[in-house]
Design a protein around this motif. Structure first.
Motif, PDB file in Angstrom:
ATOM      1  N   ALA B  22      68.048  27.486  51.038  1.00 23.05           N
ATOM      2  CA  ALA B  22      67.591  26.562  49.997  1.00 23.05           C
ATOM      3  C   ALA B  22      67.103  25.254  50.609  1.00 23.05           C
ATOM      4  O   ALA B  22      66.085  24.702  50.195  1.00 23.05           O
ATOM      5  CB  ALA B  22      68.712  26.309  48.992  1.00 23.05           C
ATOM      6  N   SER B  23      67.827  24.747  51.612  1.00 18.53           N
ATOM      7  CA  SER B  23      67.426  23.467  52.195  1.00 18.53           C
ATOM      8  C   SER B  23      66.115  23.600  52.967  1.00 18.53           C
ATOM      9  O   SER B  23      65.297  22.686  52.967  1.00 18.53           O
ATOM     10  CB  SER B  23      68.527  22.932  53.116  1.00 18.53           C
ATOM     11  N   TRP B  24      65.913  24.757  53.608  1.00 20.33           N
ATOM     12  CA  TRP B  24      64.609  24.980  54.248  1.00 20.33           C
ATOM     13  C   TRP B  24      63.520  24.992  53.193  1.00 20.33           C
ATOM     14  O   TRP B  24      62.426  24.470  53.398  1.00 20.33           O
ATOM     15  CB  TRP B  24      64.613  26.314  55.017  1.00 20.33           C
ATOM     16  N   LEU B  36      58.259  14.957  46.380  1.00 19.98           N
ATOM     17  CA  LEU B  36      59.614  14.646  45.910  1.00 19.98           C
ATOM     18  C   LEU B  36      60.000  15.601  44.782  1.00 19.98           C
ATOM     19  O   LEU B  36      59.920  15.259  43.611  1.00 19.98           O
ATOM     20  CB  LEU B  36      59.679  13.217  45.384  1.00 19.98           C
ATOM     21  N   ASN B  37      60.433  16.803  45.139  1.00 17.56           N
ATOM     22  CA  ASN B  37      60.704  17.811  44.116  1.00 17.56           C
ATOM     23  C   ASN B  37      62.108  17.655  43.537  1.00 17.56           C
ATOM     24  O   ASN B  37      63.058  18.290  43.972  1.00 17.56           O
ATOM     25  CB  ASN B  37      60.525  19.207  44.700  1.00 17.56           C
ATOM     26  N   PHE B  38      62.221  16.816  42.503  1.00 16.09           N
ATOM     27  CA  PHE B  38      63.534  16.608  41.882  1.00 16.09           C
ATOM     28  C   PHE B  38      63.899  17.715  40.902  1.00 16.09           C
ATOM     29  O   PHE B  38      64.916  17.629  40.232  1.00 16.09           O
ATOM     30  CB  PHE B  38      63.577  15.248  41.174  1.00 16.09           C
ATOM     31  N   SER B  39      63.056  18.742  40.802  1.00 11.04           N
ATOM     32  CA  SER B  39      63.446  19.873  39.960  1.00 11.04           C
ATOM     33  C   SER B  39      63.814  21.070  40.827  1.00 11.04           C
ATOM     34  O   SER B  39      63.863  22.190  40.358  1.00 11.04           O
ATOM     35  CB  SER B  39      62.310  20.240  38.996  1.00 11.04           C
ATOM     36  N   PHE B  40      64.093  20.826  42.108  1.00  9.64           N
ATOM     37  CA  PHE B  40      64.283  21.926  43.052  1.00  9.64           C
ATOM     38  C   PHE B  40      65.306  22.950  42.577  1.00  9.64           C
ATOM     39  O   PHE B  40      65.097  24.160  42.663  1.00  9.64           O
ATOM     40  CB  PHE B  40      64.711  21.367  44.413  1.00  9.64           C
ATOM     41  N   GLU B 239      72.370  18.295  40.990  1.00  8.48           N
ATOM     42  CA  GLU B 239      72.639  19.235  42.089  1.00  8.48           C
ATOM     43  C   GLU B 239      71.489  19.230  43.111  1.00  8.48           C
ATOM     44  O   GLU B 239      71.711  19.462  44.294  1.00  8.48           O
ATOM     45  CB  GLU B 239      72.827  20.658  41.550  1.00  8.48           C
ATOM     46  N   THR B 240      70.276  18.973  42.622  1.00 11.44           N
ATOM     47  CA  THR B 240      69.132  18.905  43.531  1.00 11.44           C
ATOM     48  C   THR B 240      69.385  17.898  44.647  1.00 11.44           C
ATOM     49  O   THR B 240      68.972  18.083  45.790  1.00 11.44           O
ATOM     50  CB  THR B 240      67.861  18.495  42.751  1.00 11.44           C
ATOM     51  N   PHE B 241      70.090  16.838  44.282  1.00 15.61           N
ATOM     52  CA  PHE B 241      70.290  15.750  45.239  1.00 15.61           C
ATOM     53  C   PHE B 241      71.071  16.196  46.472  1.00 15.61           C
ATOM     54  O   PHE B 241      70.873  15.664  47.568  1.00 15.61           O
ATOM     55  CB  PHE B 241      71.009  14.590  44.542  1.00 15.61           C
ATOM     56  N   VAL B 242      71.962  17.181  46.306  1.00 16.31           N
ATOM     57  CA  VAL B 242      72.728  17.682  47.459  1.00 16.31           C
ATOM     58  C   VAL B 242      71.768  18.224  48.510  1.00 16.31           C
ATOM     59  O   VAL B 242      71.939  17.987  49.719  1.00 16.31           O
ATOM     60  CB  VAL B 242      73.723  18.764  47.005  1.00 16.31           C
ATOM     61  N   PHE B 243      70.734  18.946  48.072  1.00 19.92           N
ATOM     62  CA  PHE B 243      69.777  19.505  49.034  1.00 19.92           C
ATOM     63  C   PHE B 243      68.958  18.392  49.692  1.00 19.92           C
ATOM     64  O   PHE B 243      68.639  18.470  50.880  1.00 19.92           O
ATOM     65  CB  PHE B 243      68.862  20.521  48.344  1.00 19.92           C
ATOM     66  N   PHE B 244      68.623  17.361  48.910  1.00 21.95           N
ATOM     67  CA  PHE B 244      67.918  16.226  49.503  1.00 21.95           C
ATOM     68  C   PHE B 244      68.761  15.592  50.606  1.00 21.95           C
ATOM     69  O   PHE B 244      68.272  15.279  51.681  1.00 21.95           O
ATOM     70  CB  PHE B 244      67.583  15.180  48.427  1.00 21.95           C
ATOM     71  N   THR B 245      70.047  15.392  50.305  1.00 22.85           N
ATOM     72  CA  THR B 245      70.918  14.796  51.312  1.00 22.85           C
ATOM     73  C   THR B 245      70.980  15.679  52.555  1.00 22.85           C
ATOM     74  O   THR B 245      70.944  15.186  53.681  1.00 22.85           O
ATOM     75  CB  THR B 245      72.328  14.595  50.719  1.00 22.85           C
ATOM     76  N   ALA B 263      74.547  23.038  56.287  1.00 24.39           N
ATOM     77  CA  ALA B 263      75.917  23.510  56.509  1.00 24.39           C
ATOM     78  C   ALA B 263      76.906  22.355  56.343  1.00 24.39           C
ATOM     79  O   ALA B 263      77.968  22.505  55.738  1.00 24.39           O
ATOM     80  CB  ALA B 263      76.037  24.136  57.888  1.00 24.39           C
ATOM     81  N   LEU B 264      76.531  21.177  56.878  1.00 28.57           N
ATOM     82  CA  LEU B 264      77.440  20.023  56.828  1.00 28.57           C
ATOM     83  C   LEU B 264      77.585  19.480  55.407  1.00 28.57           C
ATOM     84  O   LEU B 264      78.700  19.293  54.918  1.00 28.57           O
ATOM     85  CB  LEU B 264      76.906  18.900  57.726  1.00 28.57           C
ATOM     86  N   VAL B 265      76.457  19.227  54.760  1.00 25.50           N
ATOM     87  CA  VAL B 265      76.500  18.555  53.456  1.00 25.50           C
ATOM     88  C   VAL B 265      76.786  19.545  52.335  1.00 25.50           C
ATOM     89  O   VAL B 265      77.685  19.347  51.522  1.00 25.50           O
ATOM     90  CB  VAL B 265      75.176  17.800  53.175  1.00 25.50           C
ATOM     91  N   GLY B 266      76.002  20.652  52.314  1.00 25.74           N
ATOM     92  CA  GLY B 266      76.116  21.571  51.188  1.00 25.74           C
ATOM     93  C   GLY B 266      77.441  22.303  51.152  1.00 25.74           C
ATOM     94  O   GLY B 266      77.958  22.616  50.085  1.00 25.74           O
ATOM     95  N   VAL B 267      77.995  22.619  52.319  1.00 25.30           N
ATOM     96  CA  VAL B 267      79.246  23.372  52.337  1.00 25.30           C
ATOM     97  C   VAL B 267      80.376  22.547  52.936  1.00 25.30           C
ATOM     98  O   VAL B 267      81.460  22.444  52.368  1.00 25.30           O
ATOM     99  CB  VAL B 267      79.075  24.697  53.128  1.00 25.30           C
TER     100      VAL B 267
END
Lengths: 399, 340, 295
Positions: B22-24, B36-40, B239-245, B263-267
């Motif tokens: 997802a992050s890729w 800036l896809n805030f609807s990811f 939740e989209t913001f987690v992927f941005f981070t 791996a660090l942020v999402g999990v």
């Protein structure tokens, strides 16, 4: 998972503590901790202490699944679970069942009506039964012009179809039937439509914020008709929000709560509330939950787990699981007990027991569901009191 | 190792794979191309729902307690491919609306609105994907495919996820470091220059958007086939913001960096926070996760905007800085020219 | 007719609350060019400050006023602590959107950690309902409409006929020129943040009175609507924000009355997207190009 020695036994409270269903967690905790206290005061189970352990399911499957797996992996002394509300039960109940851990769920989902999972147990009635009983209550109260207003969340949508069908079956006049999006900032237009349909009674279930907004806007248009609600309206959060919106006198004058029949005056119930008073450390303002049926059912669940362990002479979840109905269902020569301490003593004397709990008698069917009868309760002088009991014929007529 | 520990490790592995994919997907849209896809998270959700309704039987078959469209009981891996197709098509539709000549913050706003619309529609149109309750009872495809113990089936599913992640990694590598990838980065850095060279910047944004949409759909499909259920509470717009981070912490535009960030942020953050000894009020833990995620973003944007493992080719100034340094300096006291 | 008139009445109430908040959002944006996605958190924060005052016996309108002033201070503090620093650090506007969203998440969840995930309600009576040409409005709602009208007029007059207003308009059109003409940038920027916080505070108390219950996320939930109204009108234009608020307010309530109440927000958002398709800069804005942020 053999449990020997004197380590403590963990009962997990696996409910939402955050998100839209954040009241589920504290609600279950208000059942678990009094049971923990009373069981340990009676010497614990087979020499072990019971410990309630809260885990946040966050109310959605994607967060609940890893949380459940982590709980199972990191807690070797896990003996039972209170949880999986209607928001997460279908995703997590199979996980606990695979790990051979009994789950006492408060979900009302119909998908568990004929659950074949040996580890699934449900004390409270499923949602459709609740919906039908609400329609039956309208009939019994002699209110013929009925409106139904249900939130679009899973819990309310479980009861809504049966309530609507029941109104028609009972030849009452359904003046309007609304499904409202929960958590909206206003419902003025829906409220306007409802008011112009002039119902005598609204059959309703929605979360606290939605109900409060809806009812406060309804009051602006004039008087509020009678309300037929379900156990949700006995939750303190719901009462607090709705009283803030329309005032206590308005609410108490209108509200008829249709709940599982459990006369809240029994010895079991008094024992529960006495213990609840003393757990201010684990649950904030514990007495706000004193007539919350979900809390009461969760209290009974933990007591039943403990009694089943005593009867099985084992704290192994896999072993004691099969003893659960043996301590609740009536059988010839069984001593009726209302507390863990009494049950433990009777079992030690080699007697058969039937635990009749704070939520009333618990009689599990072969799908591990224990549906009860229903009663109409009203809030008077600071307490909920049964105003009339719905007979099984009255409820059957709604289906 | 006990069965329970194995299941936990398998869960964490699947979540890492899903988050990395997802992050890729977000990285090719936001990191590489600068959208800036805030609807990811909507595209991930669309993939999850698609995989669910393609692999489940008709909604009447489950006792009628959940209602949804579809229910065609299609065999593995058709639901996963379907999820990618739906993710891509949906991205195409959203892209047509939002990837126009809009100011970048208007664009972000439109994306945010799309996310909210998607949630309202999914929740209110209960016949579509069963409303607020969400869809459940989605079976893990390995259960019917492979005759083995439940544990083995789960580990095979983990291997399948790792395989998907590796495949996506190879495709991403080939894309991002190809001439096409360089064009995408040029769109991010200076879309006017790209257009002066006769290329259509919006068409390239759209290409990145659709690729990202398909990969997001894949990540959702893998997730739903593992956990078996999917509901609107799990994909609310923050939740989209987690992927941005994850992308910012890992390093925008850097494949390995983003994988580490995911791996660090999402999990990692989530799992670590859950082990904190807060037992009495678990709702604080949920708040803490968001607070940590927010602080990580601010700290990285301030101290290390290029991320842990920065993008390799850095012939442009750091994307987080204004295009012209002297302009930024000036903005301390005044502001740029209206025409930019 | 009855249904239409009452829907219009409800729409005006929603629009009043939206207008105050949207003008606050847009005013600060026009001066500083920061697309502030933490605006909803300022709303929630002031809403809870007003709650603390209200439950300790202060009347709801006084609580609103004091809360609004605190909102102004919070807003200035956020700019001083975070946004201004990031801008001077040289962050792009692109990055600034992410900075404000991160700040909003941090604030919301900090509030949530303290107040918990439960609901709160002010101690205030909505008053008797008045029937005005078929529109049923309570005394409380009428006061909210009046407050909104006064705020809008004051903002308009302030922007058009005071030195400060001229300075703000100058900054929003051409910052370097304004500075060259001797406009004290930092001070004007601080005033803009303060005014935006005050309006967030008034908007939030009005909103929380209107919804009758609120939680730590109510402000941010409403923010999408606020920004939709502001963007619809054209960010940076106070008049545009008022018109945008009216369009959003009426569109939602008329949808709810005549079509599907569950989809009323969707209709407002679809209107926004359609307007942006035709006029990418919004209905009234002249600011269509990319500018640099000012801290």
């Amino acid at each position: 998972m053999a449990h020997s020695g004197s380590g403590s036994l963990v009962v997990a409270i696996f409910h939402a503590y955050s998100g839209p269903n954040a009241a589920f967690g504290p609600e279950a905790a208000a059942g678990c901790f009094p049971a923990e206290k009373l069981i340990n005061a009676a010497g614990g189970v087979l020499g072990h202490k019971i410990v309630c352990d809260p885990t946040d399911s966050k109310g959605d499957p994607a967060d609940a699944v890893p949380a459940a797996n982590r709980l199972i992996a990191s807690t070797s002394s896990l003996v039972g679970v209170l949880g999986g509300g209607s928001d997460t039960a279908t995703a997590v109940v199979p996980l606990f069942a695979q790990a051979n851990i009994p789950v006492f769920s408060t979900t009302g989902q119909a998908s568990f009506d004929h659950s074949t999972s040996p580890y699934f147990w449900r004390i409270l009635s499923p949602d459709p039964a609740q919906g039908g009983a609400m329609a039956a209550a309208a009939k019994k109260l002699g209110l013929t012009r009925v409106a139904t207003v249900f939130g679009n969340d899973s819990s309310a949508q479980g009861s809504a179809p049966a309530a609507i069908a029941g109104v028609t079956k009972l030849h009452l006049h359904l003046v309007t039937n609304q499904t409202i999006a929960i958590g909206q900032l206003s419902y003025r237009s829906e409220v306007q439509k409802l008011a112009s349909a002039k119902p005598q009674v609204i059959i309703s279930e929605a979360d606290p914020q939605t109900s409060a907004t809806y009812l406060s806007e309804l009051r602006q248009l004039g008087t509020i008709p009678d309300l037929i609600t379900d156990p949700v309206s006995q939750e303190p959060g719901w009462r607090k929000a709705v009283i803030g919106a329309i005032g206590a006198s308005n609410l108490n004058a209108r509200d008829y709560a249709v709940v599982a029949y459990a006369p809240l005056t029994t010895l079991a119930y008094r024992t529960y509330t006495a213990a609840l008073k003393t757990i201010g450390k684990q649950v904030s303002q514990p007495m706000q939950w004193n007539s919350d049926l979900y809390s009461v059912a969760d209290y009974d669940s933990v007591v039943v787990m403990a009694l089943a362990m005593d009867m099985a002479h084992s704290t192994s979840p896999k072993v004691y699981n099969t003893f659960i109905p043996k301590v609740t269902n009536p059988s010839a020569g069984a001593v009726v007990v209302h507390t863990y301490a009494a049950g433990k003593v009777a079992l030690a004397k080699g007697k058969r027991i039937q635990y009749v709990g704070a939520a009333g008698a618990i009689i599990f069917d072969r799908w591990h569901n224990a549906g009860q009868g229903f009663a109409i309760e009203r809030y008077k002088n600071g307490n909920w009191a049964v105003s009339s009991v719905l007979s099984s014929a009255e409820i059957k007529a709604a289906f | 190792m006990s069965a329970a520990t194995q299941l936990y490790l398998a869960t964490v592995s699947v979540y890492i794979c899903v988050n990395v994919i997802a992050s890729w997907a977000l990285d090719i849209q936001f990191g590489v191309t600068g959208v800036l896809n805030f609807s990811f998270v909507v595209f991930q959700a669309a993939g999850a729902y698609t995989a669910a309704i393609l692999s489940l039987g008709p909604s009447s078959s489950s006792g009628g307690f959940q209602r949804y469209v579809g229910g065609w009981r299609l065999p593995f891996p058709v639901p996963i491919i379907g999820a990618m197709v739906v993710g891509a098509v949906l991205a195409g539709v959203v892209g047509l609306v939002s990837l126009r000549r809009l100011r970048s913050d208007y664009q972000a706003m439109v994306m945010l609105v799309v996310s909210v619309i998607a949630t309202i529609v999914a929740e209110s149109q209960t016949g579509l994907v069963n409303g607020v309750a969400g869809i459940s009872l989605v079976a893990n495809p390995m259960v019917s495919l492979i005759h083995a113990t439940r544990q083995t089936q789960i580990w095979i599913f983990v291997l399948f996820c790792v395989f998907c992640m590796a495949l996506v990694g190879v495709v991403m590598y080939a894309t991002v470091y190809s001439p096409f990838g360089r064009v995408l980065r040029a769109v991010r850095e200076n879309d006017r220059a790209i257009e002066a060279l006769g290329r259509n910047a919006n068409r390239h944004r759209m290409q990145a958007f659709v690729i990202g949409g398909a990969l997001a759909g894949l990540s959702g499909a893998l997730l739903v086939e593992f956990i078996g259920a999917w509901a609107p509470n799990g994909w609310f717009y923050p939740e989209t913001f987690v992927f941005f981070t994850a992308v910012i912490v890992g390093g925008r535009g850097s494949l390995t960096g983003v994988a580490v960030g995911a791996a660090l942020v999402g999990v990692g953050v989530q799992q670590a926070v859950e082990y904190l000894p807060i037992t009495l009020n678990p709702s604080v833990i949920a708040s803490l996760e968001w607070i940590i995620t927010g602080i990580l973003t601010l700290v990285f944007l301030w101290t290390r905007p290029q991320g842990l493992l920065p993008e390799r080719r850095r012939r442009f100034p750091t994307p987080w800085r204004s295009d012209a340094p002297e302009l930024a300096e000036r903005s301390a006291a005044t502001k740029g020219d209206e025409r930019g | 007719m009855g249904v239409l008139m009452s829907a219009i009445g409800f729409g005006i109430v929603t629009a009043s609350i939206l207008a105050v908040s949207s003008v606050g959002f847009t005013l600060q944006f026009s001066v500083t060019n920061v697309f502030n996605l933490s605006f909803g958190s300022v709303m929630t924060g002031t809403g809870f400050i007003a709650y603390a005052l209200n439950t300790s016996g202060v009347s709801i309108w006084a609580s609103m006023a004091i809360g609004a002033l605190c909102g102004g201070v919070i807003s200035v503090a956020l700019n001083w602590l975070i946004f201004g620093r990031f801008i001077r650090h040289g962050i792009s506007r692109f990055g600034m959107v992410i900075v404000t969203i991160a700040t909003g998440l941090i604030c919301d969840n900090t509030i949530q950690a303290f107040v918990g995930p439960t609901f709160y309600a002010y101690n205030a009576q909505p008053g008797k309902a008045f029937n005005l040409a078929g529109m049923l409005l309570t005394g409380q709602e009428l006061i909210i409409i009046v407050i909104a009208a006064v705020m809008m007029t004051a903002t308009h007059v302030g922007l058009k006929s005071t030195r400060l207003g001229a300075a703000m308009r100058g900054l929003s059109v051409n910052a370097s020129l304004a500075r060259a003409c001797g406009v004290p940038t930092r001070r004007v920027v601080a005033v803009a943040w303060f005014a935006s916080g005050v309006m967030a505070g008034i908007g939030s108390v009005a909103l929380f009175l209107d919804t009758s219950t609120f939680a730590a996320t109510t402000g941010s939930q409403f923010l999408i609507m606020v920004i939709a109204a502001a963007v619809l009108g054209g960010v940076g234009s106070a008049e545009g924000a008022v018109v945008g608020a009216l369009v959003v307010g009426l569109a939602t309530e008329i949808t709810a009355a005549y079509w599907n109440p569950e989809l009323k927000d969707v209709v407002a958002f679809v209107v926004l997207i359609l307007v942006l398709l035709v006029r990418p800069q919004g209905m009234f804005s002249q600011l269509s190009s990319e500018r640099t942020a000012v801290g």
